[in-house]
Design a protein around this motif. Sequence first.
Motif, PDB file in Angstrom:
ATOM      1  N   PHE A  16      -3.517   0.211  -0.810  1.00 27.34           N
ATOM      2  CA  PHE A  16      -2.526  -0.171   0.206  1.00 27.34           C
ATOM      3  C   PHE A  16      -1.169   0.494  -0.073  1.00 27.34           C
ATOM      4  O   PHE A  16      -0.540   1.072   0.818  1.00 27.34           O
ATOM      5  CB  PHE A  16      -2.389  -1.703   0.231  1.00 27.34           C
ATOM      6  CG  PHE A  16      -1.307  -2.179   1.147  1.00 27.34           C
ATOM      7  CD1 PHE A  16      -1.522  -2.228   2.524  1.00 27.34           C
ATOM      8  CD2 PHE A  16      -0.058  -2.551   0.649  1.00 27.34           C
ATOM      9  CE1 PHE A  16      -0.506  -2.648   3.380  1.00 27.34           C
ATOM     10  CE2 PHE A  16       0.958  -2.970   1.502  1.00 27.34           C
ATOM     11  CZ  PHE A  16       0.737  -3.011   2.864  1.00 27.34           C
ATOM     12  N   LEU A  17      -0.745   0.452  -1.340  1.00 28.70           N
ATOM     13  CA  LEU A  17       0.599   0.970  -1.655  1.00 28.70           C
ATOM     14  C   LEU A  17       0.621   2.504  -1.689  1.00 28.70           C
ATOM     15  O   LEU A  17       1.633   3.115  -1.312  1.00 28.70           O
ATOM     16  CB  LEU A  17       1.088   0.380  -2.984  1.00 28.70           C
ATOM     17  CG  LEU A  17       1.343  -1.137  -2.919  1.00 28.70           C
ATOM     18  CD1 LEU A  17       1.597  -1.719  -4.309  1.00 28.70           C
ATOM     19  CD2 LEU A  17       2.527  -1.442  -1.994  1.00 28.70           C
ATOM     20  N   GLU A  19      -1.001   4.356   0.282  1.00 22.81           N
ATOM     21  CA  GLU A  19      -0.899   4.713   1.700  1.00 22.81           C
ATOM     22  C   GLU A  19       0.499   4.379   2.247  1.00 22.81           C
ATOM     23  O   GLU A  19       1.082   5.166   2.989  1.00 22.81           O
ATOM     24  CB  GLU A  19      -1.990   3.964   2.489  1.00 22.81           C
ATOM     25  CG  GLU A  19      -1.930   4.135   3.991  1.00 22.81           C
ATOM     26  CD  GLU A  19      -2.076   5.571   4.473  1.00 22.81           C
ATOM     27  OE1 GLU A  19      -2.655   6.413   3.748  1.00 22.81           O
ATOM     28  OE2 GLU A  19      -1.586   5.863   5.590  1.00 22.81           O
ATOM     29  N   LYS A  20       1.047   3.266   1.821  1.00 21.21           N
ATOM     30  CA  LYS A  20       2.384   2.872   2.293  1.00 21.21           C
ATOM     31  C   LYS A  20       3.415   3.958   1.947  1.00 21.21           C
ATOM     32  O   LYS A  20       4.292   4.269   2.745  1.00 21.21           O
ATOM     33  CB  LYS A  20       2.775   1.535   1.646  1.00 21.21           C
ATOM     34  CG  LYS A  20       4.190   1.094   1.967  1.00 21.21           C
ATOM     35  CD  LYS A  20       4.504  -0.281   1.400  1.00 21.21           C
ATOM     36  CE  LYS A  20       6.005  -0.559   1.492  1.00 21.21           C
ATOM     37  NZ  LYS A  20       6.370  -1.840   0.879  1.00 21.21           N
ATOM     38  N   TYR A  21       3.311   4.526   0.750  1.00 26.74           N
ATOM     39  CA  TYR A  21       4.306   5.510   0.306  1.00 26.74           C
ATOM     40  C   TYR A  21       3.856   6.951   0.533  1.00 26.74           C
ATOM     41  O   TYR A  21       4.517   7.882   0.079  1.00 26.74           O
ATOM     42  CB  TYR A  21       4.633   5.297  -1.178  1.00 26.74           C
ATOM     43  CG  TYR A  21       5.399   4.015  -1.408  1.00 26.74           C
ATOM     44  CD1 TYR A  21       6.670   3.849  -0.863  1.00 26.74           C
ATOM     45  CD2 TYR A  21       4.855   2.973  -2.150  1.00 26.74           C
ATOM     46  CE1 TYR A  21       7.377   2.667  -1.060  1.00 26.74           C
ATOM     47  CE2 TYR A  21       5.549   1.790  -2.347  1.00 26.74           C
ATOM     48  CZ  TYR A  21       6.817   1.650  -1.796  1.00 26.74           C
ATOM     49  OH  TYR A  21       7.511   0.489  -1.982  1.00 26.74           O
ATOM     50  N   GLU A 228       6.185  -2.243  -7.472  1.00 28.66           N
ATOM     51  CA  GLU A 228       6.141  -3.059  -6.249  1.00 28.66           C
ATOM     52  C   GLU A 228       5.132  -4.205  -6.388  1.00 28.66           C
ATOM     53  O   GLU A 228       5.330  -5.282  -5.828  1.00 28.66           O
ATOM     54  CB  GLU A 228       5.809  -2.190  -5.033  1.00 28.66           C
ATOM     55  CG  GLU A 228       5.670  -3.039  -3.790  1.00 28.66           C
ATOM     56  CD  GLU A 228       6.101  -2.367  -2.509  1.00 28.66           C
ATOM     57  OE1 GLU A 228       6.800  -1.336  -2.558  1.00 28.66           O
ATOM     58  OE2 GLU A 228       5.717  -2.892  -1.447  1.00 28.66           O
ATOM     59  N   HIS A 292      -5.604   9.087   2.991  1.00 29.40           N
ATOM     60  CA  HIS A 292      -4.865   8.952   4.245  1.00 29.40           C
ATOM     61  C   HIS A 292      -5.755   9.358   5.429  1.00 29.40           C
ATOM     62  O   HIS A 292      -5.817   8.666   6.436  1.00 29.40           O
ATOM     63  CB  HIS A 292      -3.612   9.826   4.172  1.00 29.40           C
ATOM     64  CG  HIS A 292      -2.772   9.777   5.401  1.00 29.40           C
ATOM     65  ND1 HIS A 292      -1.960   8.713   5.692  1.00 29.40           N
ATOM     66  CD2 HIS A 292      -2.633  10.655   6.429  1.00 29.40           C
ATOM     67  CE1 HIS A 292      -1.341   8.935   6.842  1.00 29.40           C
ATOM     68  NE2 HIS A 292      -1.737  10.103   7.312  1.00 29.40           N
TER      69      HIS A 292
END
Length: 337
Positions: A16-17, A19-21, A228, A292
């Motif tokens: 998740f993270l 992909e977030k960044y 995070e 991604h």
Amino acid sequence: MPQQPLDWQRKLEHVFLAEKYYQATNPEWQRMRIDPVTLPNLAIKEVDLRTSFFSNFTANAPIYINAMTGGAPQVKNLNAQLGALAAQLNLPIAVGSMSNYLKYPQNQDVIDSYTVVRKANPQGMVWANLSAKASWQEAQRCIDLIQADALQVHLNPAQELVMAEGHQDFRWQENLRVLCQKIAVPIIIKEVGFGMTGKTVTQLTELGAQVVDVSGVGGTNFAQIENERNPEHDYSYLQDWGWTTLESLLDLPTLPLTSQIWASGGIRTPLDALKSLILGAQAVGLAAPFLHTVQHHDLATAVTIWQTWLQQLQELVGLVGCRQVSELTQVTYQIRA
Ligand code: FNR
């Protein structure tokens, strides 16, 4: 719903993270300017990107899908897609760390989250992945589970420190030597995005690694991700720890090494890959960009996107006047401060 174990949850948070960044470009590579070759004197169709990995597999390009996930039921589909993508592109793929298989050896969902990569890619090249503290017997069990063609061993001291549940015992050297001696498949020793000095590369070569992947700063940042996940365990000031992939490649020893050198970490465009190959990497890995693509597209579209990417790499190799990947180290360039 019962809470799931922390080490399953961690796998989901990493995906998740990351992909977030995720960033589609890495400006660090602008520091390297390839000297233009104005008369390349070839046709692009003459350029052959095919690359042999460990002499028993010929990939369509010097590119591999680097280690990401496995070890939680929810990532099985993601790994199935990554495995199928690797099969269709004819590129090697590494599964993510198999520590959860060692921890939950009877759990069928955990097992499936790894074996699905081999099932989706039965004829291709698939690599196991473990931390440097795994014993050679544990490593062999992981290799057997997915009939791995090689074993990636990750070195991630900075990630472990920032991870609230991370380890703090980094006495890995002797174990690495034993792994290299006892394991029959090739050993790839890699970072996870903090880079390596030339001195470390030499040390890992002397320990017996067939391949060293410098995996530097510039893409997925595990200091940021782990921070995070647990902001109260605050190491936010470590987010620019390490060396970029460019810095790591510029520091490679000039003496010939017995290991191959591979580059990963912040390789985003075909031009980034070209620059890594010019600097002496014999293959180039990408992790988050593949993740991604499979998270945003169906398999057929993902395959098309990556075929275009590989086609552009072929064009760029031609643009600098080379017909083979091995010729790229003759290309000249400048580095900006
Ligand atoms: C990783 N990476 C990684 N590496 C490893 O050796 N074992 C692992 O289990 C994982 N897990 C993992 C999860 C996710 C979601 C990502 C995106 C990455 C690190 C990876 O192989 C690579 O070294 C870095 O991500 C740098 O490459 P990119 O992402 O900048 O292309």
